[in-house]
Design a protein around this motif. Sequence first.
Motif, mmCIF file in Angstrom:
data_model
loop_
_atom_site.group_PDB
_atom_site.id
_atom_site.type_symbol
_atom_site.label_atom_id
_atom_site.label_comp_id
_atom_site.label_asym_id
_atom_site.label_seq_id
_atom_site.Cartn_x
_atom_site.Cartn_y
_atom_site.Cartn_z
ATOM 1 N N ARG A 5 -9.496 76.686 -65.840
ATOM 2 C CA ARG A 5 -9.769 76.791 -64.406
ATOM 3 C C ARG A 5 -8.944 75.777 -63.616
ATOM 4 N NH1 ARG A 5 -14.864 77.906 -66.767
ATOM 5 N NH2 ARG A 5 -15.723 79.903 -66.066
ATOM 6 N N ILE A 6 -8.830 74.565 -64.139
ATOM 7 C CA ILE A 6 -8.018 73.558 -63.455
ATOM 8 C C ILE A 6 -6.544 73.936 -63.510
ATOM 9 C CG2 ILE A 6 -7.263 71.147 -63.488
ATOM 10 C CD1 ILE A 6 -10.041 70.371 -64.400
ATOM 11 N N ALA A 7 -6.107 74.434 -64.659
ATOM 12 C CA ALA A 7 -4.701 74.837 -64.789
ATOM 13 C C ALA A 7 -4.327 75.891 -63.757
ATOM 14 C CB ALA A 7 -4.443 75.356 -66.201
ATOM 15 N N ASP A 8 -5.245 76.797 -63.468
ATOM 16 C CA ASP A 8 -4.981 77.817 -62.451
ATOM 17 C C ASP A 8 -4.745 77.189 -61.084
ATOM 18 O OD1 ASP A 8 -5.144 79.919 -64.190
ATOM 19 O OD2 ASP A 8 -7.245 80.372 -63.766
ATOM 20 N N LYS A 9 -5.436 76.084 -60.799
ATOM 21 C CA LYS A 9 -5.311 75.445 -59.486
ATOM 22 C C LYS A 9 -4.082 74.558 -59.376
ATOM 23 C CE LYS A 9 -9.849 75.567 -57.413
ATOM 24 N NZ LYS A 9 -10.778 74.829 -56.517
ATOM 25 N N VAL A 10 -3.605 74.029 -60.497
ATOM 26 C CA VAL A 10 -2.511 73.051 -60.415
ATOM 27 C C VAL A 10 -1.217 73.551 -61.054
ATOM 28 C CG1 VAL A 10 -4.203 71.186 -60.410
ATOM 29 C CG2 VAL A 10 -3.116 71.814 -62.549
ATOM 30 N N MET A 39 -11.799 70.921 -55.937
ATOM 31 C CA MET A 39 -10.365 70.622 -55.927
ATOM 32 C C MET A 39 -9.600 71.439 -54.905
ATOM 33 S SD MET A 39 -9.221 70.279 -59.915
ATOM 34 C CE MET A 39 -7.489 70.162 -59.395
ATOM 35 N N ASN A 40 -8.557 70.836 -54.392
ATOM 36 C CA ASN A 40 -7.563 71.558 -53.600
ATOM 37 C C ASN A 40 -6.428 71.999 -54.518
ATOM 38 O OD1 ASN A 40 -8.761 71.150 -50.987
ATOM 39 N ND2 ASN A 40 -8.093 69.018 -51.109
ATOM 40 N N PRO A 41 -5.820 73.156 -54.280
ATOM 41 C CA PRO A 41 -4.672 73.573 -55.099
ATOM 42 C C PRO A 41 -3.520 72.571 -54.981
ATOM 43 C CG PRO A 41 -5.530 75.422 -53.842
ATOM 44 C CD PRO A 41 -6.213 74.189 -53.304
ATOM 45 N N ILE A 42 -2.915 72.250 -56.113
ATOM 46 C CA ILE A 42 -1.801 71.300 -56.169
ATOM 47 C C ILE A 42 -0.769 71.838 -57.153
ATOM 48 C CG2 ILE A 42 -1.088 68.959 -56.823
ATOM 49 C CD1 ILE A 42 -3.868 67.991 -56.190
ATOM 50 N N ASP A 43 0.497 71.721 -56.822
ATOM 51 C CA ASP A 43 1.550 72.043 -57.776
ATOM 52 C C ASP A 43 1.829 70.796 -58.620
ATOM 53 O OD1 ASP A 43 2.146 74.748 -57.253
ATOM 54 O OD2 ASP A 43 3.243 74.184 -55.454
ATOM 55 N N ALA A 44 1.431 70.842 -59.882
ATOM 56 C CA ALA A 44 1.616 69.682 -60.755
ATOM 57 C C ALA A 44 2.098 70.116 -62.131
ATOM 58 C CB ALA A 44 0.307 68.899 -60.862
ATOM 59 N N PRO A 45 3.202 70.851 -62.200
ATOM 60 C CA PRO A 45 3.677 71.371 -63.494
ATOM 61 C C PRO A 45 4.203 70.287 -64.422
ATOM 62 C CG PRO A 45 5.308 71.790 -61.789
ATOM 63 C CD PRO A 45 4.094 71.246 -61.082
ATOM 64 N N GLN A 46 4.367 69.058 -63.912
ATOM 65 C CA GLN A 46 4.877 67.975 -64.756
ATOM 66 C C GLN A 46 3.828 67.456 -65.732
ATOM 67 O OE1 GLN A 46 3.974 67.794 -61.623
ATOM 68 N NE2 GLN A 46 3.495 65.733 -60.905
ATOM 69 N N HIS A 47 2.562 67.751 -65.470
ATOM 70 C CA HIS A 47 1.487 67.248 -66.325
ATOM 71 C C HIS A 47 1.041 68.305 -67.327
ATOM 72 C CE1 HIS A 47 1.436 63.893 -63.641
ATOM 73 N NE2 HIS A 47 0.907 64.568 -62.634
ATOM 74 N N LEU A 72 -9.312 63.112 -59.648
ATOM 75 C CA LEU A 72 -8.360 63.853 -60.482
ATOM 76 C C LEU A 72 -7.086 64.153 -59.706
ATOM 77 C CD1 LEU A 72 -7.506 65.328 -63.022
ATOM 78 C CD2 LEU A 72 -8.855 67.293 -62.267
ATOM 79 N N GLU A 73 -7.220 64.537 -58.438
ATOM 80 C CA GLU A 73 -6.045 64.850 -57.622
ATOM 81 C C GLU A 73 -5.131 63.636 -57.492
ATOM 82 O OE1 GLU A 73 -7.530 66.380 -53.955
ATOM 83 O OE2 GLU A 73 -8.536 68.072 -54.928
ATOM 84 N N ARG A 74 -5.700 62.451 -57.484
ATOM 85 C CA ARG A 74 -4.895 61.224 -57.392
ATOM 86 C C ARG A 74 -3.931 61.130 -58.578
ATOM 87 N NH1 ARG A 74 -5.270 55.782 -58.981
ATOM 88 N NH2 ARG A 74 -7.086 56.238 -60.262
#
Length: 319
Positions: A165-170, A134-142, A107-109
Motif C-alpha cells: 500500500r505504501i509502495a503504491d503511494k510513493v 500519507m500524501n503521495p510522494i515520488d520516492a523511487p530511490q528508496h 515517514l514522509e520526512r
Amino acid sequence: MMSRFDPEPTLQDEAARAGWLYYVGGMTQDQIAAEMGVSRQRAQRLVSRAMADGLIQVRLNHRIGACMDLEAALRDRFGLTRCRVVPGLGAGADPVLAIGSAAAAELERFLRMPDPMVIGLGTGRALRGLVEGMNPIDAPQHRLVSLIGNIAPDGSASFFDVVMRIADKVRAPHYPMPVPVISPTVAERAAFHALGPVQRVLELARAADVIFVGVGQMSDDAPLQTDGFVSHAELAEMQAAGAAGEIAGWVFDSDGNYLDFGLNLRTGGVRVEPGLARPAIGIAAGATKVRAIRGALKSNIINGLVTDIPTAEAVLKLA
C-alpha cells in the motif's frame, strides 16, 4: 459551461469540490452553496461527506506546548532519537485516528531524503493508519521491505500488511516477506527461511536504514489472538510467562526482553533487535498498549515513538 460530452459529476465529485472549497479555499458554507448552485443544507452535507469518505485529510502542523513537554520527557527518560506526541481524541475514540497523520509525516520526512535508503515496515492497525494519512510522494530511490510475513493462517494475504500500500503511494520498489506471519511448526519456519528468495528479503530487512513498526499488546485483546495467529491457550501460556507486548510478531515481557519459547520460535520475518543505532520508530497509542510501549522503550527495541497525550502520560507514570 458543461458540454454534452462532459460526464455528469458524481456525488463524490461534488463532495470533493465542496471539501476543497471549504478546507483549502476557506469559503463559508453559504459561499460554497452559491458557488456550486446548491442549497446551504446540501453544501453542508457535501462538506461532511468529503471528510467522512476520506477525501479530505487534516494534518495538524502546529506543535502544542503540552505535546512538546511530553516529547521532551519521553526523550529524556528513554533516550529517544525521535518523538512525536499529538492530542488525544477523547474517551471512546480510536487512537489510531489521532496518530495516523503524525506517523505519516514522520515517514514522509525519510521518503523525501535524496539518498537511497531501505525502509523496514511492520504491520498492524497503526501502520494502516499511517498509510491512510500519507500524501503521495515520488520516492523511487528508496526500497521498502516488510519485516514480517504476509501470509495469514488461511493462506490469504495478511489484511494489515502495508508495504504494498505504501509502495503504491510513493512509487518505490517493495519487497514483501513471502512467509507466514506465524508458521505452524519450527521445522516449517526453517524450511521457508531456507528458500533463496526469502533469504534475500531477510537480508534486506536486516539491513534496513530506518524501521517503522506498530506495538501490539498481549492482554486478552492481543491483536495476534484477535486476528487468528495464536490460540487462546498459546496466548495464556505467553501471558503466564510475562508477555507484555509484541513487535512484528515477536513477543517480549514488561522489561522488553524477548521470550525464548513458543510463538517466537515460529515467527516469520526479522526481529527488531534492542539497541539499534538506526531509527526504529514505534507507532502506537491506547490504554491497552501502555505496558507494551513501556517495555519496548525500556529495552530500546524502539528508539522513536509516535503516540498521543493520554498514552504518553500513562507511559511516563508507569516508567
